[in-house]
Design a protein around this motif. Structure first.
Motif, PDB file in Angstrom:
ATOM      1  N   PRO A  84      -2.823 -16.909  -2.773  1.00 51.30           N
ATOM      2  CA  PRO A  84      -1.699 -16.041  -2.409  1.00 51.30           C
ATOM      3  C   PRO A  84      -2.160 -14.846  -1.558  1.00 51.30           C
ATOM      4  N   ILE A  85      -1.282 -14.400  -0.699  1.00 51.73           N
ATOM      5  CA  ILE A  85      -1.516 -13.144   0.020  1.00 51.73           C
ATOM      6  C   ILE A  85      -0.136 -12.654   0.459  1.00 51.73           C
ATOM      7  N   ASP A  86       0.062 -11.339   0.473  1.00 49.74           N
ATOM      8  CA  ASP A  86       1.390 -10.865   0.874  1.00 49.74           C
ATOM      9  C   ASP A  86       1.572 -11.105   2.374  1.00 49.74           C
ATOM     10  N   GLY A  87       2.814 -11.396   2.745  1.00 46.81           N
ATOM     11  CA  GLY A  87       3.126 -11.831   4.103  1.00 46.81           C
ATOM     12  C   GLY A  87       2.732 -10.833   5.173  1.00 46.81           C
ATOM     13  N   PHE A  88       2.911  -9.550   4.866  1.00 45.13           N
ATOM     14  CA  PHE A  88       2.630  -8.527   5.864  1.00 45.13           C
ATOM     15  C   PHE A  88       1.124  -8.427   6.127  1.00 45.13           C
ATOM     16  N   SER A  89       0.328  -8.408   5.054  1.00 46.30           N
ATOM     17  CA  SER A  89      -1.131  -8.350   5.234  1.00 46.30           C
ATOM     18  C   SER A  89      -1.613  -9.565   6.003  1.00 46.30           C
ATOM     19  N   LYS A  90      -1.065 -10.713   5.665  1.00 49.68           N
ATOM     20  CA  LYS A  90      -1.455 -11.952   6.349  1.00 49.68           C
ATOM     21  C   LYS A  90      -1.163 -11.840   7.846  1.00 49.68           C
ATOM     22  N   HIS A  91       0.028 -11.412   8.159  1.00 41.59           N
ATOM     23  CA  HIS A  91       0.424 -11.261   9.561  1.00 41.59           C
ATOM     24  C   HIS A  91      -0.542 -10.319  10.297  1.00 41.59           C
ATOM     25  N   CYS A  92      -0.838  -9.191   9.654  1.00 42.84           N
ATOM     26  CA  CYS A  92      -1.722  -8.200  10.285  1.00 42.84           C
ATOM     27  C   CYS A  92      -3.123  -8.768  10.498  1.00 42.84           C
ATOM     28  N   LEU A  93      -3.642  -9.474   9.486  1.00 47.52           N
ATOM     29  CA  LEU A  93      -4.998 -10.006   9.579  1.00 47.52           C
ATOM     30  C   LEU A  93      -5.089 -11.123  10.620  1.00 47.52           C
ATOM     31  N   VAL A 147      11.484   7.684  -9.175  1.00 46.96           N
ATOM     32  CA  VAL A 147      10.618   8.372  -8.205  1.00 46.96           C
ATOM     33  C   VAL A 147      10.379   7.467  -6.997  1.00 46.96           C
ATOM     34  N   TRP A 148      10.156   6.209  -7.256  1.00 46.07           N
ATOM     35  CA  TRP A 148       9.945   5.232  -6.167  1.00 46.07           C
ATOM     36  C   TRP A 148      11.167   5.224  -5.221  1.00 46.07           C
ATOM     37  N   ASN A 149      12.339   5.051  -5.807  1.00 45.94           N
ATOM     38  CA  ASN A 149      13.554   4.936  -4.979  1.00 45.94           C
ATOM     39  C   ASN A 149      13.828   6.205  -4.183  1.00 45.94           C
ATOM     40  N   GLN A 150      13.490   7.348  -4.771  1.00 43.75           N
ATOM     41  CA  GLN A 150      13.748   8.619  -4.075  1.00 43.75           C
ATOM     42  C   GLN A 150      12.800   8.819  -2.886  1.00 43.75           C
ATOM     43  N   HIS A 151      11.781   8.006  -2.774  1.00 44.27           N
ATOM     44  CA  HIS A 151      10.802   8.216  -1.701  1.00 44.27           C
ATOM     45  C   HIS A 151      10.738   7.074  -0.701  1.00 44.27           C
ATOM     46  N   LEU A 152      11.766   6.247  -0.695  1.00 41.77           N
ATOM     47  CA  LEU A 152      11.766   5.109   0.222  1.00 41.77           C
ATOM     48  C   LEU A 152      12.246   5.535   1.607  1.00 41.77           C
ATOM     49  N   VAL A 153      11.321   5.518   2.546  1.00 42.34           N
ATOM     50  CA  VAL A 153      11.712   5.681   3.944  1.00 42.34           C
ATOM     51  C   VAL A 153      12.352   4.371   4.397  1.00 42.34           C
ATOM     52  N   ARG A 154      11.814   3.283   3.907  1.00 36.76           N
ATOM     53  CA  ARG A 154      12.362   1.948   4.117  1.00 36.76           C
ATOM     54  C   ARG A 154      12.083   1.125   2.879  1.00 36.76           C
ATOM     55  N   PRO A 155      13.083   0.441   2.355  1.00 34.48           N
ATOM     56  CA  PRO A 155      12.813  -0.398   1.175  1.00 34.48           C
ATOM     57  C   PRO A 155      11.998  -1.633   1.530  1.00 34.48           C
ATOM     58  N   GLN A 156      11.409  -2.217   0.507  1.00 40.59           N
ATOM     59  CA  GLN A 156      10.632  -3.441   0.685  1.00 40.59           C
ATOM     60  C   GLN A 156      11.570  -4.595   1.051  1.00 40.59           C
ATOM     61  N   THR A 157      11.126  -5.470   1.923  1.00 39.19           N
ATOM     62  CA  THR A 157      11.895  -6.688   2.224  1.00 39.19           C
ATOM     63  C   THR A 157      11.005  -7.887   1.925  1.00 39.19           C
ATOM     64  N   ALA A 158      11.531  -9.065   2.171  1.00 34.56           N
ATOM     65  CA  ALA A 158      10.743 -10.276   1.914  1.00 34.56           C
ATOM     66  C   ALA A 158       9.473 -10.296   2.777  1.00 34.56           C
ATOM     67  N   LEU A 209       8.214  -7.412   4.588  1.00 34.53           N
ATOM     68  CA  LEU A 209       7.549  -6.126   4.827  1.00 34.53           C
ATOM     69  C   LEU A 209       7.437  -5.316   3.549  1.00 34.53           C
ATOM     70  N   PRO A 210       6.312  -4.610   3.384  1.00 34.59           N
ATOM     71  CA  PRO A 210       6.188  -3.721   2.227  1.00 34.59           C
ATOM     72  C   PRO A 210       7.111  -2.510   2.390  1.00 34.59           C
ATOM     73  N   GLN A 213       2.335  10.670   6.947  1.00 41.32           N
ATOM     74  CA  GLN A 213       2.851  11.117   5.653  1.00 41.32           C
ATOM     75  C   GLN A 213       3.508   9.969   4.877  1.00 41.32           C
ATOM     76  N   CYS A 214       3.182   8.736   5.268  1.00 44.77           N
ATOM     77  CA  CYS A 214       3.767   7.564   4.610  1.00 44.77           C
ATOM     78  C   CYS A 214       2.686   6.566   4.223  1.00 44.77           C
ATOM     79  N   LEU A 215       3.048   5.682   3.296  1.00 40.35           N
ATOM     80  CA  LEU A 215       2.178   4.579   2.898  1.00 40.35           C
ATOM     81  C   LEU A 215       2.990   3.295   2.844  1.00 40.35           C
ATOM     82  N   LEU A 216       2.337   2.191   3.125  1.00 39.30           N
ATOM     83  CA  LEU A 216       2.961   0.880   2.955  1.00 39.30           C
ATOM     84  C   LEU A 216       2.589   0.383   1.566  1.00 39.30           C
TER      85      LEU A 216
END
Lengths: 204, 479
Positions: free
Chosen positions: A161-170, B13-24, B26-27, B165-168
């Protein structure tokens, strides 16, 4: 970062559970301000006597295991500190992938950002790979990130398994920081709606 | 009217800091309220910014200190802390230059606010409930004691936060860690967390954020709660959180960076909404009974190899599986211990009281209470290292430094010291130490050094007896 292509190479087993990042790269080597030279210090305390001579019985020092590109660790590989020096050191020592049944979260994230592949396999495959590597130092496997597949010497293929985004980037050599910076409008909108309560620059 | 799904503290806390929510595909893009920076895990991140021509997006949300590679040796005649290690000196100089060039506030070595990164945030009131806090250090989980979502990151992520100032992030799972009942005298927050880790193992929390709850957690001071959250990572969890309550608000109130006046009232009103809703569900749960807990100590080479101090070292031959047996065998060989051996009464060479786990003022007060009027056992080196210059000043104002010095213990400058052993403070090969720090990995406190993790009470009792001592034996009932 260079895109990761399918690669084949020798495996070497270090089947110890809970290998922590202090073993991968002891803290005294963290006084550097770049990434150079960490490969030589990888597993330093297991690898060298106190006078710096290599310990002959340590697997990574054995002549037949030189040139291995895949490290098989025990369960919970990379636990402990957040030091990204751990994947830097492993890559400096020539590794392209680490195989385990599971990885510590921060180590896994750090590895994915540097192109060191954390490959998670089931217990049975893990044991089989350890046995193969221990029986024959020339055991070679193929790691195909696009297909998320490891091919064993007997031709058996095992998915990982690997998350899709990391895979795409790599696969594409995409830089994650570049992606985040492209979201400037979203970040500004968030900051507009959520003003800071603390200002670290204010004297206190 | 809508019915909202009950949420956990983490989810809020997580929801209050979402610049963009996770999708299938993207983190999630998570906004970071506070970024703490130190000299060891940041240089390569600043190099990256320079190479790409980037600036630090929010210096006003960034704070730097020096703690890991800094010596804790006493000041020279010039009032400065001498840095004799050339590589450490160069690294500190790089930190100064980076902070200067990028406009980041730095608590420089020996200045009045300098200290361990996880001690200074709370004492400055910069760590507040509901925030997202990161640092290139796995013990960032400490700040979760305030109901913040706080976790360690690598250097690539340090660069990302500096620049954006963001993290994935992919959303972690949640684990409720319930600690029922009340602690007996002589049993502390450190014993709770060592008990939890012994129960779940050092990989047990991998992929999870812990929320500590229950009567015993509610009964702890903020400093005790920080000790617990600090070691979440030793159970594999990147973050551990505790819902804020009156204890939290009282601690934050009046701190230098705490909100004031009407801002304070507004902040507290918001913080009162943070605790997990009734009916909120967790992905997993574990329970510990505080009234069954006794002082804990580790015997092995990871924090999960812990046991009641009254117990005996386990026998690898009784391990449940082969890999567990191998791990135990390896650990006991390194530690020079025999299966079935009792640790009570075992002589030690060093006692270390300090680290981001146990170097705050209450830790020092508790240790001093036990050591006052005694002498350190002959042949034992005892190091007391306050977590920050503020803690040091407070302790000196209370006369604790004199208490320690009169016992024969060393009273040192603030820093990580022998917890990480990259600053001159370290064990010699083969030496045994009782340490209030967080990691007993091979070589963690110096190559070949052998660490027993325990509470400040156990460390103090061991310091005066020279052998591993159950602190309940030396605590005199107060009149």
């Amino acid at each position: 970062m260079e895109p990761i292509k399918t690669f084949s190479g020798k495996v070497v087993a270090l089947p110890i559970n809970d290998i922590d990042t202090d073993q991968i790269i002891p803290a005294r080597y963290l006084k550097v301000t770049d990434k150079a030279g960490l490969g030589a210090a990888c597993f330093s305390d297991w690898r060298y006597e106190s006078d710096g001579t290599p310990k002959p019985d340590f697997v990574l020092n054995q002549p037949e295991h030189q040139g291995a590109v895949v490290l098989i660790g025990g369960n919970n590989f990379g636990c402990g500190s957040s030091r990204e020096h751990a994947p830097w050191a492993l890559m400096g020592a020539g590794f392209k992938a680490v195989i385990s049944t599971y990885f510590a979260d921060i180590f896994k994230n750090n590895s994915l950002k540097n192109g060191l592949l954390p490959v998670i396999v089931d217990e049975e495959t893990h044991q089989q790979l350890i046995s193969l590597a221990q029986e024959d130092a020339d055991t070679t496997i193929t790691v195909d990130l696009a297909a998320q597949m490891v091919t064993l010497p007997d031709g058996r293929q095992v998915g990982f398994p690997i998350d899709g985004f990391s895979k795409h980037c790599l696969l594409n050599g995409v830089d994650q920081l570049g992606y985040v910076l492209s979201l400037e409008e979203n970040i500004q909108a968030y900051e507009g709606a959520n003003p800071a309560r603390v200002n670290t620059l204010e004297p206190a | 009217m809508t019915t909202q799904t009950p949420q956990t503290l983490f989810e809020k806390v997580w929801n209050q800091h979402l610049v963009r929510p996770q999708t299938a595909d993207l983190p999630a893009v998570l906004y970071i309220d506070l970024h703490l920076v130190h000299e060891v895990t940041s240089p390569q991140a600043f190099t990256q910014l320079r190479e790409r021509g980037l600036t630090v997006r929010r210096p006003d949300r960034t704070l730097a200190t020096m703690d890991h590679s800094t010596p804790t040796t006493p000041r020279g005649a010039d009032g400065l802390i001498p840095v004799t290690d050339a590589m450490a000196a160069a690294q500190l100089e790089v930190m100064r230059k980076n902070c200067g060039d990028f406009g980041i506030r730095l608590f420089d070595l020996g200045t009045r606010n300098q200290g361990i990164v996880h001690v200074i945030g709370p004492e400055q009131g910069i760590t507040q409930p509901g925030m997202t806090i990161v640092c290139g250090d796995s013990h960032t989980s400490t700040h979760g004691a305030f109901g913040a979502l706080a976790f360690g990151i690598g250097t690539s992520e340090v660069a990302m936060v500096l620049a954006s100032q963001c993290l994935l992030q992919n959303k972690p799972k949640t684990m409720a860690v319930r600690v029922n009942g009340k602690l007996d005298a002589g049993v502390t927050a450190k014993d709770i967390i060592l008990g939890i880790i012994a129960k779940i193992g050092i990989g047990g929390g991998t992929g999870y954020v812990f929320e500590y709850m229950g009567e015993a957690i509610r009964g702890l001071s903020m400093e005790g709660r920080m000790t617990i959250c600090n070691m979440s990572i030793e159970g594999g969890a990147r973050a551990g959180m505790i819902a804020p309550d009156e204890t939290t608000f009282n601690y934050v109130y009046g701190k230098p960076h705490a909100p004031k006046g009407a801002d304070w009232d507004a902040a507290v009103a918001g913080w009162r909404n943070l605790p997990s809703d009734e009916g909120a569900t967790f992905d997993s749960e574990v329970t510990l009974e505080a009234d069954e807990l006794v002082p804990m100590i580790t015997y092995g080479t990871n924090p999960g190899m812990g046991m009641p101090i009254t117990s005996s070292v386990p026998d690898p031959d009784r391990a449940t599986d082969v890999s567990h047996k191998m791990a135990l065998d390896k650990a006991l060989t390194y530690m020079g211990l025999q299966p079935g051996e009792r640790l009570l009464g075992k002589p030690v060479d060093v006692v270390f009281i300090g680290s981001c786990t146990n170097s705050r003022i209450t830790d020092l007060r508790e240790a001093a209470k036990i050591m006052r009027g005694h002498k350190v056992a002959e042949g034992v080196r005892v190091m007391v290292v306050p977590g920050s210059q503020q803690v040091k000043a407070q302790a000196e104002a209370e006369g604790l430094d004199r208490v320690f010095k009169e016992t024969g213990a060393e009273w040192r400058e603030a820093g990580c010291s022998m917890c990480i052993a990259m600053n001159g403070d370290q064990l010699q090969p083969g030496q045994y130490a009782v340490s209030t720090s967080n990691r007993n990995f091979e070589g963690r406190q110096g190559k070949g050094g052998r660490t027993f993790l325990a509470s400040p009470l156990t460390a103090a009792a061991t310091a005066i007896n020279g052998v591993i001592t159950d602190p309940r034996e030396v605590i005199h009932p107060t009149a």
